[in-house]
Design an enzyme around this catalytic site. Structure first.
Site, PDB file in Angstrom:
ATOM      1  N   SER A 218      51.488  30.701  45.652  1.00 19.93           N
ATOM      2  CA  SER A 218      50.468  30.188  46.576  1.00 19.93           C
ATOM      3  C   SER A 218      51.201  29.645  47.790  1.00 19.93           C
ATOM      4  CB  SER A 218      49.718  29.040  45.887  1.00 19.93           C
ATOM      5  OG  SER A 218      48.980  28.278  46.821  1.00 19.93           O
TER       6      SER A 218
ATOM      7  N   TYR B  79      49.521  21.410  40.526  1.00 21.32           N
ATOM      8  CA  TYR B  79      49.453  22.777  41.068  1.00 21.32           C
ATOM      9  C   TYR B  79      50.637  23.055  41.991  1.00 21.32           C
ATOM     10  CZ  TYR B  79      47.110  26.917  43.126  1.00 21.32           C
ATOM     11  OH  TYR B  79      46.790  28.188  43.543  1.00 21.32           O
TER      12      TYR B  79
HETATM   13  P1  NAD Z   1      39.998  32.810  39.165  1.00 21.21           P
HETATM   14  O1  NAD Z   1      39.521  31.523  38.598  1.00 21.21           O
HETATM   15  O2  NAD Z   1      39.012  33.714  39.822  1.00 21.21           O
HETATM   16  O3  NAD Z   1      40.765  33.650  38.030  1.00 21.21           O
HETATM   17  C1  NAD Z   1      41.694  33.058  37.162  1.00 21.21           C
HETATM   18  C2  NAD Z   1      41.922  33.959  35.965  1.00 21.21           C
HETATM   19  O4  NAD Z   1      42.868  33.308  35.095  1.00 21.21           O
HETATM   20  C3  NAD Z   1      40.666  34.221  35.135  1.00 21.21           C
HETATM   21  O5  NAD Z   1      40.607  35.557  34.722  1.00 21.21           O
HETATM   22  C4  NAD Z   1      40.843  33.303  33.930  1.00 21.21           C
HETATM   23  O6  NAD Z   1      40.189  33.759  32.755  1.00 21.21           O
HETATM   24  C5  NAD Z   1      42.357  33.344  33.755  1.00 21.21           C
HETATM   25  N1  NAD Z   1      42.820  32.195  32.990  1.00 21.21           N
HETATM   26  C6  NAD Z   1      42.685  30.880  33.286  1.00 21.21           C
HETATM   27  N2  NAD Z   1      43.172  30.125  32.289  1.00 21.21           N
HETATM   28  C7  NAD Z   1      43.612  30.973  31.320  1.00 21.21           C
HETATM   29  C8  NAD Z   1      44.209  30.810  30.033  1.00 21.21           C
HETATM   30  N3  NAD Z   1      44.420  29.602  29.497  1.00 21.21           N
HETATM   31  N4  NAD Z   1      44.513  31.913  29.335  1.00 21.21           N
HETATM   32  C9  NAD Z   1      44.279  33.147  29.821  1.00 21.21           C
HETATM   33  N5  NAD Z   1      43.730  33.373  31.039  1.00 21.21           N
HETATM   34  C10 NAD Z   1      43.399  32.289  31.769  1.00 21.21           C
HETATM   35  O7  NAD Z   1      41.180  32.408  40.166  1.00 21.21           O
HETATM   36  P2  NAD Z   1      41.852  33.163  41.418  1.00 21.21           P
HETATM   37  O8  NAD Z   1      41.491  32.401  42.629  1.00 21.21           O
HETATM   38  O9  NAD Z   1      41.628  34.615  41.372  1.00 21.21           O
HETATM   39  O10 NAD Z   1      43.384  32.819  41.127  1.00 21.21           O
HETATM   40  C11 NAD Z   1      44.322  33.762  40.675  1.00 21.21           C
HETATM   41  C12 NAD Z   1      45.711  33.267  40.995  1.00 21.21           C
HETATM   42  O11 NAD Z   1      45.869  33.172  42.412  1.00 21.21           O
HETATM   43  C13 NAD Z   1      46.015  31.873  40.449  1.00 21.21           C
HETATM   44  O12 NAD Z   1      47.353  31.811  39.986  1.00 21.21           O
HETATM   45  C14 NAD Z   1      45.859  30.981  41.664  1.00 21.21           C
HETATM   46  O13 NAD Z   1      46.615  29.807  41.575  1.00 21.21           O
HETATM   47  C15 NAD Z   1      46.374  31.899  42.746  1.00 21.21           C
HETATM   48  N6  NAD Z   1      45.941  31.549  44.104  1.00 21.21           N
HETATM   49  C16 NAD Z   1      44.614  31.470  44.393  1.00 21.21           C
HETATM   50  C17 NAD Z   1      44.218  31.128  45.681  1.00 21.21           C
HETATM   51  C18 NAD Z   1      42.780  31.041  46.059  1.00 21.21           C
HETATM   52  O14 NAD Z   1      42.508  30.513  47.148  1.00 21.21           O
HETATM   53  N7  NAD Z   1      41.849  31.535  45.272  1.00 21.21           N
HETATM   54  C19 NAD Z   1      45.190  30.862  46.658  1.00 21.21           C
HETATM   55  C20 NAD Z   1      46.543  30.951  46.322  1.00 21.21           C
HETATM   56  C21 NAD Z   1      46.902  31.295  45.031  1.00 21.21           C
END
Ligand code: NAD
Length: 256
Positions: free
Chosen positions: A138, A151
């Site tokens: 991130s 985080y």
């Molecule tokens: P999201 O909530 O849409 O998806 C997260 C996924 O992780 C889901 O499929 C969930 O089931 C899975 N997950 C969570 N806990 C789990 C566990 N204990 N066991 C198995 N699976 C688990 O989130 P997203 O926004 O798509 O995030 C995806 C990645 O991108 C993350 O690592 C997040 O930190 C990173 N990220 C997101 C953003 C943003 O703005 N959305 C920005 C930078 C980085």
């Protein structure tokens, strides 16, 4: 294309977009996530792009479940070429009120699972003399924001681990890189918007403008396709020398 991609957390948000992009290119996809309709999501994508898919709901809080996820992928697809460590959770709180359990879960899912999954996949990648590990860190892997101690720590940790795995994979054709997005409109961020609006008595629009995109010069959420395009590039056979680095897709946030 007979390569296999395992994308953790691919039944939602960024992971799902990456899975669809890889399926479109003909990769076999190991879907993974906790969403209750994960199997249906996997089947729909597999049918649409005519590729082999499988699904697992392994809980990343459990290192044995992670090892099983990797061995299930290898026995099902007979290869594991691309590992996208994407799954993640968020919790926002001043440190004095930060629940220990939330801290531990964020470190476990966002950072420790990257270690366990990469470790378990490594042997297979060595046998294949090919591996692409792509860690979704991130902008918070290189910049801090208040109230995100767990985080920010986990995402910084992932960048450190990315560099080490790149060194260990050098000359084995195993690369490891991190992608560092700014804000992307996914369920993870939609929850944050809702919670912040409640906590600060702001409208959701005000949270987006005054809190989230405040630090981002380009006042737009990062498109999902920007991230999947970068992941596809890093996965290529020709990307052997792109390793150990972090790609910020953050609308200029970290340029400041
Ligand atoms: P999201 O909530 O849409 O998806 C997260 C996924 O992780 C889901 O499929 C969930 O089931 C899975 N997950 C969570 N806990 C789990 C566990 N204990 N066991 C198995 N699976 C688990 O989130 P997203 O926004 O798509 O995030 C995806 C990645 O991108 C993350 O690592 C997040 O930190 C990173 N990220 C997101 C953003 C943003 O703005 N959305 C920005 C930078 C980085």
């Amino acid at each position: 294309m007979n390569k296999t991609a395992l994308i953790t957390g691919s039944t939602s948000g960024i992971g799902l977009e990456i899975a669809k992009a890889f399926a479109k290119e003909g990769y076999g996809i190991m879907f993974h996530g906790l969403e209750s309709n994960g199997f249906e999501i996997a089947k729909e994508v597999g049918d649409k792009y005519n590729v082999k898919v499988a699904f697992s709901n392994a809980n990343l809080l459990n290192s044995e479940a992670i090892e099983q996820l990797i061995s299930y992928t290898i026995t099902t697809f007979k290869s594991l070429d691309i590992l996208v460590n994407n799954a993640g959770i968020q919790y926002v709180s001043p440190i004095k009120d930060f629940p220990n359990e939330k801290y531990e879960n964020i470190i476990a899912i966002n950072m420790n699972a990257v270690f366990y999954a990469s470790k378990a996949a490594w042997k297979q990648m060595e046998i294949q003399n090919f591996g692409r590990i792509i860690n979704i860190s991130s902008v918070h892997g290189i910049r801090a924001s208040e109230y995100k101690s767990a985080y920010v720590a986990a995402k910084h940790g992932v960048i450190g681990m990315t560099k080490v795995l790149a060194l260990e994979g050098a000359n084995k054709n195993i690369t490891c890189n991190a992608i560092c997005p700014g804000y992307v409109k996914t369920p993870l961020v939609m929850n944050q918007i809702k919670n912040q609006a409640k906590a600060h008595s702001l409208t959701e629009d005000e949270v987006i403008k005054e809190v989230m995109l405040k630090k981002q010069p380009v006042k737009e959420f990062i498109p999902l396709a920007t991230i999947s395009d970068m992941a596809l590039l890093l996965a290529k056979e020709s990307s052997t020398t792109i390793t150990g680095t972090s790609f910020t897709l953050d609308g200029g946030w970290s340029a400041q």
